[in-house]
Design an enzyme around this catalytic site. Structure first.
Site, PDB file in Angstrom:
ATOM      1  N   GLY A 216       0.838  -1.182   0.000  1.00 57.25           N
ATOM      2  CA  GLY A 216       0.000   0.000   0.000  1.00 57.25           C
ATOM      3  C   GLY A 216       0.880   1.241   0.000  1.00 57.25           C
ATOM      4  O   GLY A 216       1.981   1.236   0.554  1.00 57.25           O
ATOM      5  N   CYS A 217       0.422   2.325  -0.628  1.00 56.18           N
ATOM      6  CA  CYS A 217       1.261   3.527  -0.706  1.00 56.18           C
ATOM      7  C   CYS A 217       1.492   4.138   0.672  1.00 56.18           C
ATOM      8  O   CYS A 217       2.605   4.574   0.996  1.00 56.18           O
ATOM      9  CB  CYS A 217       0.669   4.536  -1.674  1.00 56.18           C
ATOM     10  N   ASN A 218       0.455   4.184   1.513  1.00 56.48           N
ATOM     11  CA  ASN A 218       0.638   4.677   2.873  1.00 56.48           C
ATOM     12  C   ASN A 218       1.567   3.762   3.658  1.00 56.48           C
ATOM     13  O   ASN A 218       2.435   4.221   4.420  1.00 56.48           O
ATOM     14  CB  ASN A 218      -0.712   4.753   3.598  1.00 56.48           C
ATOM     15  N   ALA A 219       1.371   2.451   3.481  1.00 58.37           N
ATOM     16  CA  ALA A 219       2.175   1.478   4.209  1.00 58.37           C
ATOM     17  C   ALA A 219       3.648   1.584   3.810  1.00 58.37           C
ATOM     18  O   ALA A 219       4.542   1.457   4.651  1.00 58.37           O
ATOM     19  CB  ALA A 219       1.656   0.069   3.957  1.00 58.37           C
TER      20      ALA A 219
ATOM     21  N   THR B  48       5.264   4.287   2.700  1.00 59.42           N
ATOM     22  CA  THR B  48       5.851   5.515   3.243  1.00 59.42           C
ATOM     23  C   THR B  48       6.164   5.363   4.724  1.00 59.42           C
ATOM     24  O   THR B  48       7.261   5.719   5.183  1.00 59.42           O
ATOM     25  CB  THR B  48       4.901   6.706   3.040  1.00 59.42           C
TER      26      THR B  48
END
Length: 342
Positions: free
Chosen positions: A148-151, A153
């Protein structure tokens, strides 16, 4: 040698980003594009910014001829990749950009996504696609699950600190600011311009965001014990980008040193000099991640700021980075694009 790739779900933002990046890749060629809702159309009609490229027409997945395809990027909606990947020919290697294979435990998947996994055996075999931490496994894998993109980062700024043991594992606060493209291309009321402009809002507050399943899985594995971070994402009026701010207890110099040591040889992850912090536009359109560390006014506390482009390093760029490893190519091939600024 040129490798033919298929992009399944090419009509979404991550599919279009894959096309953009592959256009300058020295060893990948787009052999097929699928997008069931846009089937029969030219990619230039779906995304006019790609009209200068010689691309195949968009088809349905069922119309794709996989006989000449070496690798498929699955940029499909969550919960749809499971059945599609299970039906792909065995010679096709797969990088999945959805959430379908990120969590190794089928029970954890059901907990966070509200339904049983349709291909649990494949789920257990999938390699988690955080490239800088799973290179060897990714190179040998048939199926890689993009993060996931949030994960991604949050892990880039925190995982080395957990592994090095330089912060208090029970006092981690993570705050993310996320651009609208992270929610996909489907029409949604809260993403209308009139709703977003001059507005910032928290969402999935109180531990309800699905990427927490990835944080729990990866941080706990890195620490050798259960680690649960306090995490709140915020939607900001930007088209793309993520800015993550982490608040931790630990010596700021040791925090900075742990990050600098871990990423010293990495082509895409850059730790700034102590006291400097990055902004989202510093990495826009690139596969880069910039990280800064600042000492808090209180003793033994540090603030870490990290930025990525959610569509590139957070998704499609990292997918190509993984594909490069899987196909025996230079890991950086096609990805050394400078950020777009301003």
């Amino acid at each position: 040698m040129t490798h033919n790739v298929a992009i399944l779900g090419a009509s979404g933002y991550t599919g279009a980003e894959l096309v953009r990046l592959i256009a300058s890749h020295p060893a990948l060629k787009v052999g097929a594009l699928s997008g069931n809702s846009k089937a029969g159309r030219a990619m230039a009609d779906v995304y006019p910014h790609l009209r200068h490229l010689d691309l195949p027409h968009v088809t349905t997945i069922q119309q794709v001829d996989f006989s000449g395809i070496d690798l498929a990027f699955c940029a499909l909606p969550h919960a749809t990749s499971q059945a599609v990947v299970a039906d792909l020919p065995g010679h096709v290697r797969v990088v999945d950009l959805s959430a379908d294979f990120r969590l190794r435990d089928p029970e954890e998947y059901e907990k966070w996504y509200g339904k049983p996994h349709a291909a649990p055996e494949m789920q257990r075999q999938a390699v988690y696609g955080l490239t800088e931490f799973y290179r060897g496994h990714i190179a040998r894998a048939r199926l890689v699950a993009g993060t996931g993109c949030n994960a991604a980062t949050g892990q880039f700024i925190l995982r080395p600190l957990i592994e090095a043991g330089v912060i208090d594992l029970d006092r981690i606060i993570l705050d993310l600011k996320v651009g609208a493209s992270g929610a996909g291309r489907a029409a949604r009321e809260h993403l209308l311009t009139a709703e977003m402009v001059e507005n910032v809002g928290a969402y999935a507050v109180g531990g309800r965001h699905r990427h927490l399943g990835e944080f729990d899985q990866e941080f706990s594995a890195a620490a050798g014990r259960r680690v649960e971070v306090q995490f709140t994402p915020h939607l900001v009026p930007a088209s793309r980008g993520i800015l993550a701010t982490a608040y931790v207890e630990g010596d700021p110099a040791a925090v900075h040193r742990a990050l600098a040591d871990r990423y010293g040889g990495e082509p895409f992850l850059h730790v700034l000099p102590m006291g400097q912090v990055p902004g989202m536009k510093d990495v826009r359109g690139s596969n880069l991640c910039h990280i800064g560390v600042v000492a808090d006014r209180r003793a033994n506390r540090a603030i870490i700021v990290g930025v990525i482009d959610n569509l590139t390093k957070g998704s499609s760029g990292q997918a190509i980075q993984n594909a490069n490893l899987m196909l025996g190519l230079d890991e950086t091939a096609g990805l050394m694009l400078a950020p777009v600024f301003p």
